[in-house]
Design a protein around this motif. Structure first.
Motif, short mmCIF file in Angstrom:
data_model
loop_
_atom_site.label_atom_id
_atom_site.label_comp_id
_atom_site.label_asym_id
_atom_site.label_seq_id
_atom_site.Cartn_x
_atom_site.Cartn_y
_atom_site.Cartn_z
N ALA A 245 0.81 -1.21 0.00
CA ALA A 245 0.00 0.00 0.00
C ALA A 245 0.85 1.27 0.00
N GLY A 246 2.18 1.12 -0.06
CA GLY A 246 3.05 2.29 -0.04
C GLY A 246 3.13 2.93 1.33
N ARG A 247 2.98 2.12 2.38
CA ARG A 247 3.03 2.62 3.75
C ARG A 247 4.20 1.99 4.50
N THR A 248 4.32 2.32 5.79
CA THR A 248 5.36 1.76 6.64
C THR A 248 4.70 1.05 7.82
N LEU A 249 5.52 0.42 8.65
CA LEU A 249 4.98 -0.28 9.83
C LEU A 249 4.38 0.67 10.86
N ASP A 250 4.62 1.98 10.73
CA ASP A 250 3.90 2.93 11.58
C ASP A 250 2.39 2.82 11.36
N ASP A 251 1.99 2.34 10.17
CA ASP A 251 0.58 2.17 9.86
C ASP A 251 0.05 0.81 10.31
N ALA A 252 0.90 0.02 10.94
CA ALA A 252 0.49 -1.28 11.48
C ALA A 252 0.98 -1.37 12.93
N PRO A 253 0.41 -0.54 13.83
CA PRO A 253 0.85 -0.57 15.23
C PRO A 253 0.58 -1.92 15.87
N ARG A 254 1.34 -2.22 16.92
CA ARG A 254 1.22 -3.53 17.55
C ARG A 254 0.39 -3.44 18.83
N ILE A 255 -0.27 -4.53 19.13
CA ILE A 255 -0.99 -4.65 20.41
C ILE A 255 0.06 -5.01 21.45
N PHE A 391 -2.54 4.16 22.54
CA PHE A 391 -3.96 4.35 22.85
C PHE A 391 -4.51 3.08 23.45
N GLY A 392 -5.31 3.22 24.51
CA GLY A 392 -5.87 2.08 25.20
C GLY A 392 -7.36 1.93 24.97
N MET A 393 -7.89 0.78 25.35
CA MET A 393 -9.33 0.55 25.31
C MET A 393 -9.75 -0.38 26.44
N LEU A 394 -10.96 -0.16 26.94
CA LEU A 394 -11.54 -0.99 28.00
C LEU A 394 -12.95 -1.35 27.58
N ASN A 395 -13.20 -2.63 27.34
CA ASN A 395 -14.48 -3.14 26.87
C ASN A 395 -15.05 -4.07 27.93
N GLY A 398 -21.86 -7.45 29.97
CA GLY A 398 -22.80 -7.63 31.07
C GLY A 398 -22.64 -6.54 32.10
N SER A 399 -22.86 -6.86 33.36
CA SER A 399 -22.69 -5.88 34.44
C SER A 399 -21.21 -5.86 34.84
N ALA A 400 -20.35 -5.64 33.83
CA ALA A 400 -18.89 -5.69 33.98
C ALA A 400 -18.43 -7.09 34.34
N THR A 401 -19.21 -8.11 34.01
CA THR A 401 -18.82 -9.49 34.28
C THR A 401 -17.55 -9.85 33.52
N THR A 402 -17.50 -9.47 32.24
CA THR A 402 -16.32 -9.69 31.41
C THR A 402 -15.60 -8.36 31.22
N ALA A 403 -14.31 -8.35 31.46
CA ALA A 403 -13.51 -7.14 31.29
C ALA A 403 -12.34 -7.45 30.37
N ALA A 404 -12.16 -6.64 29.33
CA ALA A 404 -11.06 -6.82 28.40
C ALA A 404 -10.42 -5.46 28.14
N ALA A 405 -9.10 -5.40 28.26
CA ALA A 405 -8.36 -4.16 28.06
C ALA A 405 -7.22 -4.40 27.09
N PHE A 406 -6.95 -3.43 26.24
CA PHE A 406 -5.89 -3.54 25.24
C PHE A 406 -5.12 -2.23 25.15
N MET A 407 -3.85 -2.31 24.76
CA MET A 407 -3.04 -1.13 24.47
C MET A 407 -2.47 -1.29 23.06
N LEU A 408 -2.66 -0.27 22.24
CA LEU A 408 -2.13 -0.25 20.89
C LEU A 408 -0.99 0.74 20.83
N ASP A 409 0.13 0.32 20.26
CA ASP A 409 1.39 1.05 20.38
C ASP A 409 2.06 1.23 19.03
N ARG A 410 2.27 2.48 18.63
CA ARG A 410 3.07 2.73 17.44
C ARG A 410 4.53 2.69 17.84
N ASP A 411 5.28 1.82 17.25
CA ASP A 411 6.65 1.54 17.70
C ASP A 411 7.48 2.81 17.77
#
Length: 411
Positions: A245-255, A391-395, A398-411
């Motif tokens: 696509a003519g891009r760099t790995l900055d466009d594919a940040p890692r979890i 950038f982070g996310m918290l999903n 239910g009534s917070a029964t399941t909690a999932a958090a992720f961090m996305l990082d541009r190297d």
């Protein structure tokens, strides 16, 4: 050694669309989401090696299960591709992502599609409330006879904060106002064209009526039709696709980090277990700390913003202190300082969140990850956080029964 997992981007549908009103079904929604993702991420359908779909209640709203087969229906080139569906109420999309990540980390596959989808506006509101209520809580034991189960449940969360620490209506209203204002900047948000007045964010019973307990109309997330897809890849595959696509790995940040915890399905049981604890939901705090540890960060000073699960304003209020932006029970300080606003110390929900952007249940976790990708690749447009690199996310489900958090990082 565990391999990196990178995000190649993806696609989100317009969350303001009512698909049934346009005489379009779940298949059409799935197809637009997947095909839009291929185009946006420069991924070829035939090179996807595995696929995961997050969905909560398609059986009830659409009389449709077995959604893994929709990948081939939407893209015939994917015939034979292994696919599976994941359900954890509002965290269904995150469960799909965790499984896709594990496949890449283990070396099974190098390119995996993760799609979240929900169609919810094809039935009357009271019927929709019944469809998303008991199935995600302790059916037959919670909210029996309650007209709107989830406002009732998260009103109880607000009451718990009020009991433990004190809680003012003005702080919940400020959360709502910020999210609706952010949503106006988002071209895919459900509420971007909605109009508000000053009284919309007060205890005015005419323009902001009570739904249940302390929950008023503008404290609530939306009933939404929508889909979102992201593509996850190994370092090697990501490098190949971005080069194409003519891009760099900055466009594919890692979890760089993730956390996942599950608690008792009952809200009263969770609150009883945390009665003497520092945090209202210790398991949510634990999921966040796991994500921080894996990402190599220690405080909210180490990243640039976060998408959180604001199904109701008390949920975002809870997220503020559980993320560590303030001490427990002091989320109001971050609100009054302007920390959570766009341009603040830690912008929360620049997309508009579930309240402003919309909440197609099974798609929400995937949409959050896509918005994290937009932020760290500087593709968020009018709701871009300046110089965002982490950038982070918290999903929550239910009534917070399941909690999932992720961090996305541009190297």
């Amino acid at each position: 050694m565990t391999r990196n997992v990178r995000v190649l981007g993806g696609f989100q549908t317009d969350f303001s669309k009512n698909w049934a009103r346009e005489e379009k079904d779940l298949t059409a929604l799935f197809t637009e989401t997947l095909q839009g993702g291929f185009e946006a991420a420069h991924v070829l359908p035939g090179e996807v090696e595995s696929a995961h779909v997050g969905n909560f209640t398609a059986e009830l709203f659409c009389d449709q299960g077995h959604l893994g087969g929709f990948f081939t229906a939407a893209a015939p080139e994917m015939a034979g591709t292994p696919a599976m569906r994941h359900e954890a109420a509002c965290a269904s999309g995150s469960m799909a992502m965790l499984s896709a990540m594990a496949e890449i980390e283990a070396g099974r596959y190098d390119l995996v599609a993760v799609l979240g989808i929900e169609m919810m506006r094809n039935v009357p509101g009271t019927q929709a409330a019944a469809y998303i209520g008991p199935p995600a809580m302790w059916a037959g034991r919670e909210c029996v006879g309650v007209k709107y189960p989830w406002p009732h449940m998260f009103g109880k969360l607000g009451e718990e904060y009020e009991r433990r620490y004190g809680l003012k209506r003005e702080h919940l209203s400020a959360i709502s106002k910020i999210n609706f204002e952010n949503a106006k900047r988002n071209p895919n948000s459900q509420t971007r064209k909605w109009g508000f007045e000053d009284a919309s964010f007060t205890a005015d019973d005419d323009v902001n009526p009570v739904i249940d307990g302390m929950i008023r109309k503008h404290d609530c997330s939306q009933m939404t039709d929508g889909g979102a897809v992201v593509f996850l890849a190994s370092d090697e595959k990501a490098a190949e696709i971005v080069a194409r696509a003519g891009r760099t790995l900055d466009d594919a940040p890692r979890i760089s980090g993730w956390g996942h915890k599950t608690a008792h399905i009952g809200l009263n049981e969770k609150l009883a277990e945390s009665h003497d604890a520092e945090y209202v939901f210790p398991h949510v705090r634990s999921a966040i700390l796991d994500m921080y540890k894996r990402a190599g960060i220690t405080t909210t000073d180490d990243y640039d913003g976060v998408e959180v699960h604001d199904c109701f304003t008390p949920t975002e209020y809870m997220a503020i202190d559980h993320l560590g932006l303030t001490a427990p029970g002091e989320g109001w300080k971050a609100i009054e300082r302007g920390d959570i606003a766009l341009g603040g110390k830690l912008p929360i929900n620049p997309s508009g969140g579930l309240i402003g952007c919309g909440h197609p249940v099974g798609a929400t976790g995937v949409r959050m990850m896509l918005d994290c990708w937009k932020q760290v690749t500087e593709r968020a447009g009018d709701y871009q956080v300046t110089n965002a690199k982490r950038f982070g996310m918290l999903n929550l489900g239910g009534s917070a029964t399941t909690a999932a958090a992720f961090m996305l990082d541009r190297d």
